[in-house]
Design a protein around this motif. Structure first.
Motif, mmCIF file in Angstrom:
data_model
loop_
_atom_site.group_PDB
_atom_site.id
_atom_site.type_symbol
_atom_site.label_atom_id
_atom_site.label_comp_id
_atom_site.label_asym_id
_atom_site.label_seq_id
_atom_site.Cartn_x
_atom_site.Cartn_y
_atom_site.Cartn_z
ATOM 1 N N UNK A 375 -25.265 7.107 37.282
ATOM 2 C CA UNK A 375 -26.483 7.622 37.383
ATOM 3 C C UNK A 375 -27.635 6.736 37.345
ATOM 4 N N UNK A 376 -27.069 5.129 37.331
ATOM 5 C CA UNK A 376 -28.108 4.355 37.774
ATOM 6 C C UNK A 376 -27.732 2.885 37.719
ATOM 7 N N UNK A 377 -28.584 2.059 38.297
ATOM 8 C CA UNK A 377 -28.192 0.660 37.981
ATOM 9 C C UNK A 377 -29.280 -0.059 37.111
ATOM 10 N N UNK A 378 -28.700 -1.000 36.146
ATOM 11 C CA UNK A 378 -29.618 -1.508 35.472
ATOM 12 C C UNK A 378 -29.445 -3.039 35.776
ATOM 13 N N UNK A 379 -30.839 -3.637 35.918
ATOM 14 C CA UNK A 379 -31.017 -5.220 36.365
ATOM 15 C C UNK A 379 -31.828 -5.813 35.194
ATOM 16 N N UNK A 380 -31.418 -6.898 34.809
ATOM 17 C CA UNK A 380 -32.081 -7.549 33.726
ATOM 18 C C UNK A 380 -32.379 -8.970 34.230
ATOM 19 N N UNK A 381 -33.429 -9.527 34.138
ATOM 20 C CA UNK A 381 -33.870 -10.667 34.469
ATOM 21 C C UNK A 381 -34.264 -11.591 33.096
ATOM 22 N N UNK A 434 -24.805 1.938 35.359
ATOM 23 C CA UNK A 434 -24.910 2.816 34.083
ATOM 24 C C UNK A 434 -24.588 4.082 34.368
ATOM 25 N N UNK A 435 -23.820 4.624 33.160
ATOM 26 C CA UNK A 435 -23.126 5.957 33.320
ATOM 27 C C UNK A 435 -23.778 6.853 32.199
ATOM 28 N N UNK A 436 -24.562 6.066 31.232
ATOM 29 C CA UNK A 436 -25.276 7.197 30.275
ATOM 30 C C UNK A 436 -26.661 6.335 29.917
ATOM 31 N N UNK A 513 -26.878 13.858 39.071
ATOM 32 C CA UNK A 513 -25.942 13.097 38.024
ATOM 33 C C UNK A 513 -26.935 12.676 36.683
ATOM 34 N N UNK A 514 -28.048 12.580 36.788
ATOM 35 C CA UNK A 514 -28.827 12.190 35.771
ATOM 36 C C UNK A 514 -28.952 13.344 34.881
ATOM 37 N N UNK A 515 -29.247 14.679 35.574
ATOM 38 C CA UNK A 515 -29.525 15.738 34.828
ATOM 39 C C UNK A 515 -28.460 16.188 34.399
ATOM 40 N N UNK A 516 -27.113 15.987 34.912
ATOM 41 C CA UNK A 516 -25.734 16.623 34.457
ATOM 42 C C UNK A 516 -25.370 15.800 33.474
ATOM 43 N N UNK A 517 -25.651 14.527 33.279
ATOM 44 C CA UNK A 517 -25.523 13.548 32.149
ATOM 45 C C UNK A 517 -26.034 14.276 30.813
ATOM 46 N N UNK A 518 -27.405 14.677 30.708
ATOM 47 C CA UNK A 518 -27.801 15.079 29.625
ATOM 48 C C UNK A 518 -27.108 16.468 29.001
ATOM 49 N N UNK A 519 -26.313 17.091 29.978
ATOM 50 C CA UNK A 519 -25.674 18.175 29.402
ATOM 51 C C UNK A 519 -24.353 18.081 29.028
#
Length: 785
Positions: A375-381, A434-436, A513-519
């Motif tokens: 669903x996305x990519x998390x970047x932390x600085x 990120x998967x959730x 995928x983001x909308x599918x994740x919530x369901x």
């Protein structure tokens, strides 16, 4: 307790007031414990600031001269930049040595020392004489950006001190770069000059990949044996299962030795690679401190069948295993008769579940589900910290050697340790898939005591603080750059340990995928098809212990205390403060219902006739145009969402001191929360705390009992527990069904609504028939002993 229409509401409000009076108004909260916005100064594509370094990569040398006829050189290389010096390892008796070492010199340190030239000198380790050198002017060294290709090493001719050509050549490369350079992680850094060579391997950055955890389920079905015995042959037996440091036993059964049926499942946590064995032993309890092993079996965990998600519990393979009988398996029962076991077998089922282990071990189970949608990519600085407290060492010296650990899913990262700095500047960037979004990023700040106390071996770092960021709070594509206060609860109250500056960015990869994740279910399928019938805290504790042990064996090691602190091992322990926090959270969630009920009672009281008549008018209009009730409610909700957009949060949620009640908590409650288990306080203080706990628990017990009685009264309407009441309710339901078949529902609703909101002069002072009937329904409170 006599119930009225306001009874339950008044009871809850009274309980809130009592608990508020129990907490003294001690202000223990820091004044500036708030999240602060930080003005970012980032380059394109990055979420951390730039730190400039001068990189020197020493690859190898060739054709170095001999020391004498019979002795070859032991060459090593020293990179000299003023007072900043670093050396490679010495290669014994080699004229063509290879080092492949990279050194990173901070440009800030070079500029402060006004260094304009660096020297790369080759020495002979046998005589410590200079073989030759190469010098570079800093203004002539090329600048390499983040997108440029790596600098290719070149051969350079060595020269002597007088500038003449010396024998031998050195292959190296020199360039100016930044911390995002691929050579930065594996390079020696000039920031580590104060650390000894023994400590330097423990202060480097590291990316840890957690081992894959499995849930080991052992189902003990039955046990059979052939025994030559005299007397009654009654033996009390049980099964002991050991996996590593985990030990569990079944219930004890007292019956003839020949056959036992337990049908009991024991659950453990195992990690890849499977190094432990599954040890199963049947033991007989002969008396206090007298247990005898009847038979045992050892099964390697790596041979246990694995259930990834396709098999059910009924489809698993059941096996009979022959137990190894110890030579001294003669057992004497209580009557003095001796039982000799000749052979025995155990019937059991074992399996490894990956989905359970992923959930309880990593805290982010979505990467273990089959084919999870990204669903996305998390970047932390991790930018840096400021205002960190100095730590007192064993020698009395005050210093601080901070580093950060970021945890998300199965990937943990550790920044480099900044030596002797209370305002460290890390400027390190990491990323996770990120998967959730219903997951949490945890970043902790720790002190590396091994920098000064590694020689003693008894070093113990300090947990400075940590922050939690919910990914669901992040707006996709936006960079959040804030300074988060590091708050730690101590026996003296909450204390601010400094601030941690972070920049976080969540980038959405796919809206579908983001909308599918919530369901989709937030837990793997196995949790719903075959749930575990045990306490989850036990599995989580063992999973954390396994993870802590594996991380402590890596290089550099991550100490056990830091892992437990990042995993909140002690979060389930009871405290008076947390109990009140959860109670106030419940009351806050119910505040909307309580407020609506209070205003409705105000309307029914006719204290303001204008407002009451207006409510009557709205009520009648809603009945006349009932088709617009649901659309109007939805439109009102939509406009409320739009209106609240201007008040949306500007930063991710952080620790709230008011919600945590750390600003009003009583000092004795804090002392109780930090007390050891079992308690180390005096008997008088423990008795006082126990009485206080009983007082609070009695009030909660009363509320829970009243709620249970309400449900039991409603259930009693149809169960014929009170035959008269059930018969009356049955006749009422029959009459109501007939009336509703021939009467429009709008007329019924209008009659009920107008009757409830009637003028007080038309209301009786006594309770209504419905309330009296309800109060007389039977419940099970009188059946409780």
């Amino acid at each position: 307790m006599c119930w009225t229409r306001k009874g339950f509401l008044l009871l809850l409000l009274k309980l809130m007031s009592i608990m508020s009076l129990m907490a003294a108004s001690f202000s223990l909260a820091p004044a500036d414990a708030v999240v602060k916005y930080v003005q970012p100064n980032f380059e394109d594509g990055m979420i951390v600031g730039r730190i400039c370094y001068l990189f020197v990569r020493v690859v190898k040398a060739r054709c170095l001269p001999d020391v004498d006829v019979d002795q070859k050189p032991d060459p090593y290389v020293e990179v000299n930049a003023g007072n900043l010096r670093s050396i490679t390892n010495s290669v014994p008796e080699e004229q063509n040595p290879e080092w492949n070492s990279t050194f990173a010199f901070s440009r800030r340190q070079l500029d402060n020392a006004q260094i304009t030239r660096i020297y790369v000198v080759v020495y002979d380790g046998f005589t410590d004489d200079s073989v030759g050198l190469i010098s570079f002017d800093l203004s002539d060294i090329p600048e390499r950006s983040r997108n440029d290709k790596p600098v290719v090493p070149k051969w350079h001719q060595l020269i002597d001190q007088s500038g003449r050509t010396a024998q031998g050549e050195l292959m190296l490369s020199v360039w100016k770069g930044m911390q995002s350079d691929e050579a930065f992680c594996d390079s020696w850094k000039s920031d580590w000059l104060e650390a000894s060579g023994v400590v330097r391997p423990h202060i480097v950055p590291k990316v840890y990949n957690l081992p894959r955890l499995w849930c080991l389920r052992v189902h003990i079905v039955e046990f059979k044996c052939i025994a030559l015995a005299c007397g009654s042959k009654i033996v009390e037996s049980y099964v002991t299962v050991v996996v590593g440091c985990q030990r569990k036993t079944t219930k004890r059964m007292k019956k003839p030795l020949a056959h036992y049926v337990w049908d009991e499942e024991l659950t453990f946590v195992a990690a890849e690679p499977f190094e432990d064995d599954l040890q199963i032993s049947i033991q007989a309890h002969l008396g206090p401190g007298r247990d005898k092993v009847l038979g045992r079996i050892i099964i390697p965990v790596q041979t246990v069948q694995r259930r990834v998600g396709g098999l059910s519990s009924a489809e698993l393979e059941h096996q009979w295993h022959d137990l190894q009988v110890p030579p001294n398996a003669a057992v004497a029962n209580g009557a003095g008769d001796e039982l000799t076991v000749s052979s025995c077998r155990v019937h059991l089922t074992t399996c490894l579940d990956s989905e359970y282990g992923a959930h309880y071990g990593s805290g982010d189970h979505t990467d273990e589900i089959a084919n999870p949608p990204l669903v996305g990519l998390l970047e932390v600085g991790i930018i840096g910290a400021r205002g960190l407290p100095p730590i007192k060492r064993k020698n009395g010296r005050l210093s601080s050697h901070p580093y950060c650990v970021a945890r998300y899913g199965r990937k943990w990262v550790r920044t480099r340790t900044i030596i002797n700095s209370r305002d460290p500047l890390f400027q390190e960037q990491y990323s996770w898939d990120v998967y959730d979004t219903a997951t949490v990023l945890i970043v902790g700040v720790f002190d590396n005591a091994q920098v000064e106390e590694s020689s003693s071996g008894g070093y113990k770092g300090v947990n400075i603080g940590k922050i939690r960021i919910h990914l669901s709070d992040l707006q996709p594509g936006r960079i959040y750059c804030h300074a988060y206060p590091l708050l730690v609860l101590q026996p003296s109250g909450v204390k601010k340990m400094g601030e941690l500056c972070l920049s976080v960015r969540f980038t959405s990869k796919s809206l579908t995928n983001m909308v599918r994740m919530y369901g989709s279910p937030n837990l793997p399928k196995m949790h719903h098809r075959d749930p575990l019938q045990i306490l989850i805290e036990g599995l989580q504790f063992h999973a954390v212990q396994i993870v802590a042990f594996r991380l402590s064996q890596m290089d550099p090691p991550l100490r056990k205390e830091a892992v437990e602190y990042m995993c909140d091992v002690q979060s389930h322990l009871w405290s008076m403060r947390k109990s009140k926090v959860n109670f106030y959270r419940i009351m806050s969630a119910l505040s909307i219902v309580i407020t609506f009920w209070q205003r409705f009672l105000y309307v029914c009281s006719w204290e303001n006739p204008a407002i009451t008549l207006l409510v009557h008018a709205v009520f009648l209009l809603a009945l006349m145009f009932h088709r617009f009730i649901l659309p109007s409610t939805l439109l009102f909700t939509f406009f409320s969402i739009v209106w609240n957009y201007r008040h949306r949060p500007t930063h991710p949620s952080h620790v709230d001191i008011k919600i945590s009640l750390t600003d009003t908590v009583h000092p004795d409650e804090l002392d109780e929360e930090f007390d050891t288990f079992p308690t180390s306080r005096s008997s008088g203080l423990t008795m006082m705390r126990y009485d206080r706990l009983r007082c609070l628990a009695s009030r909660i017990q009363t509320v829970m009992g009243d709620v249970a009685s309400c449900g039991e009264r409603i259930t009693a309407l149809t169960t014929w527990r009170d035959p008269t009441a059930t018969a009356v309710f049955g006749l009422f339901t029959l009459a109501a069904a007939v009336i509703m078949c021939f009467t429009p529902w709008k007329i019924l609703v209008a009659m009920v609504g107008l009757y409830i909101m009637r003028h007080p002069k038309l209301q009786r002072k006594m309770p209504s028939f419905v309330w009296n009937f309800y109060r007389r329904l039977s419940h099970k409170a009188d059946s409780v002993l």
